[in-house]
Design a protein around this motif. Structure first.
Motif: not given
Lengths: 359, 359
Positions: A167-176
């Protein structure tokens, strides 16, 4: 100088330049260099392309390895990961990529894309998403430019492929990051797959050429340190000896502090360098000399070769250089994303050239 | 009894049956029940379909929530997660699903799919992937039947969608679990998306109807425990009082041991129940009375309502029932996947009916 392709004998200079731009992080350039030389010998030179050369709808795939640098040291980069990622991207977009791009020119992620491009038979874009190295997935120019982080494709050594629509760049970081840790703390990642049209103004252009020029500046120079400083337009923060290095690896990151005590003209001075994968803040007696997102690199005083965070050793004779980051990082969104506060430092950003003028 | 659709007034019985088949795990049926009743009131009854009614190439989407049950208690199930998963599956397969299926009939994952089916306007398949509850992603009939675990689609409350193309079922579990933990220990997951043709023999058919029948057997019965035991064909391991419950939540799992001391005819006996989300092994004085993959459920002695692992409390008056699992779990591949050794127990599997005959 205008390059049209990267050949095996360009790799040493490219690696040297990428190490300097890595500001202590970005992983070890040696593994990527070996892979790049091998891939070029097998598949031929890698064409270097500019955004201006690509049609508006040409697909650009930013690629990078993610993981804890002290782990990626030990990992063997497979040929299969980039192929699997590109297959998944073709499946999603219905067409093959026109170019791959380094997400991060600093460190191993600046060199390894040459190997991936050679293996895939796809040109490399003369650009990257940082102009340096950064530790987190969302710290890229595409995020600062406001592009949606709507797709991440990852592949690991085991052969798994993971596609994230965050949903956003911070979730991108967290999940990746979670996938990366589960995959053994190393994975290859395509982030912000974009068209050439959208890439204009959202990537940092010319950085592959810049890394090559930085690497070449010191090769065979009578005064490598002077040549490097000139090429970078860098300030010399201190020349001295590493007297203390404190490092710990937690949650996929290397954090720590390095202390450099001045020698020669700098005798009596003492510089503290705060590290989080990269060199982030340089201070002397409580006064900040340079801070992220400006670049701070520790180099060997004699050879001007960059010393990475995990290569810092007691007694090394080093010089610390600092120079301005790309203007994109100095915008409000750039500083919010990768300024000192984004790393937990209670510091207002001041450009390195201003700090130096005050000194 | 032949059902053609599930209505709001079927949910209580379905939930009761799913709780019994949950063998202590599978999450709390209450949250799923509320969601199912609400969704049916808003969207109408959910058609129940059989594999035999579907064309060979009809797409079946097995759905389940994953996470630590003590966490999922607290979570609000959104309407958006199933929709996002189905959108991603349509994008991948180029056609919409013809039915959704519960991956796990035991516990909340047996009831909640009714809500998802109602919201999506898609029939529910009268089948599941376990015939009970199991704690790990690869412990499904599709895996035992040898179908490739080539696609997992997950969605979380925040709205992230993650697609995993794992190399095998164990990687599927490892990556899905990592994503789940990063997403706050709860996510909705489609695993082993398959055509009706491939589903034949690879899913456990009739289990939605079975759960309903189990739930109905005890509703209004003069002797609920006897009625339940008859309907299940279950052995009664002990009737007594919970005297000790030891539980801990680690890495997304609840592990522990419960001790039941016999009362009435069972006075002087003492049963130990080993838990890992589900009730896995029942022993008495070192002798095993029943073991996974056979079903072991703790029920309230008076009402015959199933007591879940996280609902076990000192002093409860309970009866422990055990009955045979689906034959698929007794095949060599079934036992390798979900037999006692798969949970770390040094036990050779013996069917519960044989253990009872020896007693």
């Amino acid at each position: 100088m205008s390059l049209t392709s990267i050949d095996a004998n360009d790799i040493a200079a490219l690696a040297r330049g990428c190490a300097v731009l890595g500001t202590g992080g970005g992983g070890d350039v040696r593994t990527g260099s070996l892979a790049a030389v091998r891939a070029i010998r097998e598949h031929g030179p890698v064409p270097l392309t500019r955004l201006a050369d690509l049609p508006e709808d040409a697909l650009v795939v930013p690629l990078s390895g993610i993981g804890a640098p002290t782990v990626s040291h030990e990992m063997i980069h497979g040929e299969d990961e980039p192929r699997r990622i590109v297959e998944e991207i073709e499946r999603i977009f219905g067409r093959p990529p026109s170019a791959i791009m380094s997400s991060e020119i600093g460190g191993a992620n600046g060199v390894a894309p040459v190997a991936w491009a050679a293996q895939l038979g796809v040109p490399l874009l003369d650009a990257d998403g940082m102009g340096r190295a950064f530790p987190e997935v969302q710290m890229v120019s595409m995020y600062v430019a406001g592009l949606p982080a709507d797709l991440v494709v990852m592949s690991d050594v085991a052969g798994n492929v993971v596609t994230i629509r965050p949903v956003d760049g911070l979730w991108s970081e967290r999940l990746a990051r979670a996938v990366c840790v589960a995959a053994g703390s190393h994975a290859l990642m395509a982030d912000y797959v974009l068209t050439a049209g959208r890439a204009r103004g959202a990537v940092i252009e010319g950085t592959v050429t810049r890394a090559l020029e930085i690497g070449r500046a010191t090769q065979g120079a009578a005064d490598p340190l002077g040549a490097l400083q000139d090429r970078l337009g860098a300030a010399r923060l201190i020349t001295g000896k590493l007297t203390d290095v404190e490092r710990r690896t937690t949650g996929g990151f290397v954090r720590g502090t390095a202390t450099i005590e001045g020698t020669g003209d700098d005798r009596g001075r003492r510089l503290a360098l705060e590290l989080q994968n990269e060199n982030l803040v340089a201070t002397e007696e409580g006064r900040t000399l340079a801070m992220v997102p400006d670049l701070i690199t520790v180099v060997d005083t004699e050879t001007a070769a960059a010393v990475q965070t995990e290569g810092l050793r007691y007694g090394q004779r080093v010089t610390v250089l600092a120079w301005p980051c790309d203007p994109l990082w100095r915008t409000p969104k750039g500083l919010e994303t990768a300024g000192p506060a984004a790393f937990g430092y209670d510091l207002d950003y001041v450009p390195v050239e201003e700090l130096m003028a005050r000194a």
